[in-house]
Design an enzyme around this catalytic site. Structure first.
Site, PDB file in Angstrom:
ATOM      1  N   HIS A  28       0.840  -1.188   0.000  1.00 37.12           N
ATOM      2  CA  HIS A  28       0.000   0.000   0.000  1.00 37.12           C
ATOM      3  C   HIS A  28       0.883   1.249   0.000  1.00 37.12           C
ATOM      4  CE1 HIS A  28       1.059  -0.421   4.245  1.00 37.12           C
ATOM      5  NE2 HIS A  28       0.901   0.896   4.313  1.00 37.12           N
ATOM      6  N   HIS A  39       5.566   6.222  -0.856  1.00 35.10           N
ATOM      7  CA  HIS A  39       6.308   5.010  -1.205  1.00 35.10           C
ATOM      8  C   HIS A  39       5.468   3.782  -0.878  1.00 35.10           C
ATOM      9  CE1 HIS A  39       6.963   5.405   3.100  1.00 35.10           C
ATOM     10  NE2 HIS A  39       7.129   4.084   3.109  1.00 35.10           N
TER      11      HIS A  39
END
EC number: 3.1.4.58
Length: 178
Positions: A37, A121
Site C-alpha cells: 500500500h 512510497h
C-alpha cells in the site's frame, strides 16, 4: 482500540510487478500482496468514537482520481542502518496534495497534524539487524518502474500486528471524483 491508517491499495498489475522485484536481501521480511500500500497518513491507535469521526471526516474529502506509477527504489535507515526498502511512486505533487487534504480532515477530527516530511512510497521489505546488505538490491532495481495506473479511491485501513507481520483490513472506501 483501533490501529488505523489511510492509504491507497495498488492495483493487481502494480502489485505483481512489485512482488516480482522482491528478493535478494537475506533475512528481509518481504511484504505480501495484501500488505502492499501507499500510506497517505498513519493515524495510530484510537478509540471507537474517534475512529467513527475519522471515517466521517474522510468521507467529506473531495479530490480528483489520479494516476500513479512506480518509480525507483530506496531505503529508510536509522543511524545508518537500513530498516526497510521501498518502491517510490510518482508524480509526488498529486499524492502530496491528497496527503495534505487527508491530514487536514484528521486535524479537524482532533488529531495532531503530521509533522514528518511526506515521502510517498510502497514498503517492500522490513529489515532487522540480521538482514543482509541492501546495496545490491537498490542498484539492481534502481530503474524499477510501472506504467501509470488510475486510482479511483483511497481507503481507511485497520492494522493488526501479528508475529508474521501486520495484517491490513480496509474498513472504509472513499471514492475520488471522476
Amino acid at each position: 482500540m483501533h490501529r488505523l491508517f489511510v492509504g491507497l491499495r495498488p492495483p493487481p498489475a502494480m502489485r505483481e510487478a512489485l512482488l516480482a522485484a522482491m528478493g535478494g536481501i537475506d533475512r528481509a521480511r518481504w511484504q505480501s500482496a495484501e500488505q502492499l500500500h501507499v500510506t497517505l497518513r498513519f493515524i495510530g491507535e484510537v478509540e471507537r468514537p474517534l475512529a467513527e469521526e475519522i471515517a466521517i471526516a474522510l468521507g467529506n474529502i473531495r479530490f480528483p482520481a489520479f494516476d500513479l506509477a512506480v518509480s525507483g527504489v530506496g531505503s529508510f535507515d536509522t543511524r545508518g542502518r537500513p530498516h526497510s526498502v521501498w518502491a517510490g511512486v510518482k508524480p509526488h505533487e498529486t499524492i502530496a496534495r491528497l496527503h495534505r487534504k487527508v491530514d487536514q480532515a484528521l486535524v479537524r477530527s482532533g488529531l495532531e497534524p503530521e509533522r514528518r516530511a511526506y515521502l510517498p512510497h510502497i514498503t517492500l521489505a522490513r529489515l532487522n539487524s540480521a538482514s543482509g546488505p541492501v546495496d545490491r538490491f537498490l542498484d539492481h532495481h534502481a530503474d524499477l518502474s510501472t506504467a501509470p495506473f488510475r486510482f479511483n479511491n483511497f481507503l481507511l485501513f485497520e492494522s493488526t500486528l501479528a508475529s508474521e507481520g501486520a495484517r491490513y483490513e480496509a474498513i472504509a472506501r472513499y471514492r475520488l471524483d471522476p
